[in-house]
Design an enzyme around this catalytic site. Structure first.
Site, PDB file in Angstrom:
ATOM      1  N   SER A 108       8.457 -10.352  14.355  1.00  0.00           N
ATOM      2  CA  SER A 108       7.486 -10.323  15.452  1.00  0.00           C
ATOM      3  C   SER A 108       6.798 -11.650  15.725  1.00  0.00           C
ATOM      4  O   SER A 108       6.071 -11.778  16.720  1.00  0.00           O
ATOM      5  CB  SER A 108       6.421  -9.245  15.196  1.00  0.00           C
ATOM      6  OG  SER A 108       6.974  -7.961  15.385  1.00  0.00           O
ATOM      7  N   LYS A 111       7.144 -13.073  19.196  1.00  0.00           N
ATOM      8  CA  LYS A 111       6.320 -12.666  20.334  1.00  0.00           C
ATOM      9  C   LYS A 111       5.432 -13.803  20.838  1.00  0.00           C
ATOM     10  O   LYS A 111       4.977 -13.771  21.980  1.00  0.00           O
ATOM     11  CB  LYS A 111       5.476 -11.450  19.940  1.00  0.00           C
ATOM     12  CG  LYS A 111       6.323 -10.190  19.757  1.00  0.00           C
ATOM     13  CD  LYS A 111       5.602  -9.074  19.053  1.00  0.00           C
ATOM     14  CE  LYS A 111       6.547  -7.898  18.858  1.00  0.00           C
ATOM     15  NZ  LYS A 111       6.027  -6.864  17.955  1.00  0.00           N
ATOM     16  N   SER A 178       1.235  -6.082  18.590  1.00  0.00           N
ATOM     17  CA  SER A 178       2.604  -6.306  18.078  1.00  0.00           C
ATOM     18  C   SER A 178       3.552  -5.211  18.554  1.00  0.00           C
ATOM     19  O   SER A 178       4.373  -4.692  17.791  1.00  0.00           O
ATOM     20  CB  SER A 178       2.611  -6.388  16.548  1.00  0.00           C
ATOM     21  OG  SER A 178       3.755  -7.077  16.092  1.00  0.00           O
TER      22      SER A 178
END
Length: 353
Positions: A108, A111, A178
């Site tokens: 993640s 991102k 997230s």
């Protein structure tokens, strides 16, 4: 023992380093003459004194902290896997590294560059933060992966309905929550993996690669390693955000990111609730940390990725950027997160002075 690498600082410090070297050379030169005269060598002249300069000599402020590096190595050993750490004290350029050039699955953490690529298009007028984006039901990531957007779109009978969200809300979901679905939709809006990678390349960062969406690498665990970054590359990316936040300019198009959108992204990174036991875990309560975590699943007792990257603000206003990646670790979650927390605390203790 893990390998340790040091870096003397960014290129803009080269002129300062050169000046420090010149001063050091003069001092050595003078000391040699005084010493010769004190010993009764009245014939000592400039021609009799040879002063060697070395381009690799570090100014006092740039000498690597070997104790800190050794401490980070010892902390890294606790993960029983591959650990990468890179930290930079922005005000001086001081750095400390452990496996900083090794590749790690971002999970993640990706991102952040995805959101930056989208915000760059907002700066260019191609997108608007207030525009509405439709999420098709086929774009939702699978159950078992974190996605509040998917959960809200799920009908009581179990099937999914398409949903619509403003772009700014999708960025907030991706960064602060997230949300994997939000990240995949933003990646699509940014022009796919190619669009995000093109933006990263434009920043001059060659140690970060984006190839797949969350949905794509969740269906094939090997693909997560194709979305990779080095700790040094992650720090370079966050440095870009920090620099943009500090630079007020009306020319948004020619900047990596406008101050307005850099500030928005940093705000969302501070507000994220994920990873309270990672970078923030052992720092004084209330310490501002703009960060983004990344976590993989555990297969056969091994967790491919437990990450956290962030910008930490110290009490006197100085900042350091740190990236800690814990890869292929058989240790439990508490231990893996403790490695990240201890690393951040060690850097804090060394540099907060």
């Amino acid at each position: 023992m893990l390998s340790t690498h040091y870096q003397s600082g960014y290129s803009e410090r080269s002129s300062l380093t050169l000046s420090s070297m010149k001063v050091s050379t003069i001092l050595v030169f003078t000391a040699c003459i005084i010493f010769s005269m004190a010993c009764g060598d009245s014939s000592a002249t400039v021609s009799n004194v040879e002063v060697q300069t070395n381009a690799n000599i570090l100014a006092p402020s740039e000498i690597p902290d070997e104790r800190l590096a050794a401490e980070l190595n010892n902390i890294a050993d606790e993960a029983q896997g591959k650990v990468g750490i890179h930290a930079v004290l922005l005000e001086t350029g001081a750095t400390v590294s452990v496996n900083a050039d090794e590749r790690f699955a971002m999970q993640s953490v990706v991102k952040v560059p995805i959101s930056m690529a989208v915000l760059k298009q907002v700066d260019e007028g191609k997108l608007s933060l207030d525009q509405t984006i439709t999420i098709d039901k086929d774009e939702f990531i699978r159950r078992g992966m974190h996605s509040p957007i998917r959960d809200k779109a799920e009908h009581s009978e179990g099937y999914l309905l398409s949903s619509r969200h403003e772009l700014k809300d999708l960025i907030a979901f991706a960064v602060s929550e997230s949300d994997g679905t939000a990240a995949d939709v933003l990646q699509r809006v940014a022009g796919g993996a190619e669009g995000v990678q093109s933006y990263v390349d434009s920043l001059g960062i060659d140690s970060m690669k984006v190839r797949y969406t969350h949905k794509e690498f969740s269906n094939n665990s090997e693909r997560q390693f194709e979305n990779w970054a080095t700790p040094k590359g992650a720090v370079e990316l966050l440095s870009t955000i920090n620099e943009a936040s500090n630079k007020a300019t009306e020319n948004k198009v020619n900047q990596p990111l406008s101050k307005e959108n850099a500030d928005l992204l940093l705000k969302l990174m501070v507000e994220t609730w994920t990873g309270p036991n990672r970078l923030k875990g052992l720092l004084p309560e209330g310490t501002p940390v703009a960060h983004k975590t990344g976590t993989s699943g555990t297969v056969d007792g091994v967790t491919a990725a437990t990450n956290d990257v962030g910008i930490v603000t110290m009490p006197d206003g100085r900042k350091f950027i740190i990236a800690v990646f814990v890869g292929n670790s058989p240790a439990d979650e508490k231990t893996r997160e403790a490695v990240i927390a201890k690393s951040a605390k060690a850097v804090w203790d060394a540099w907060v002075k």
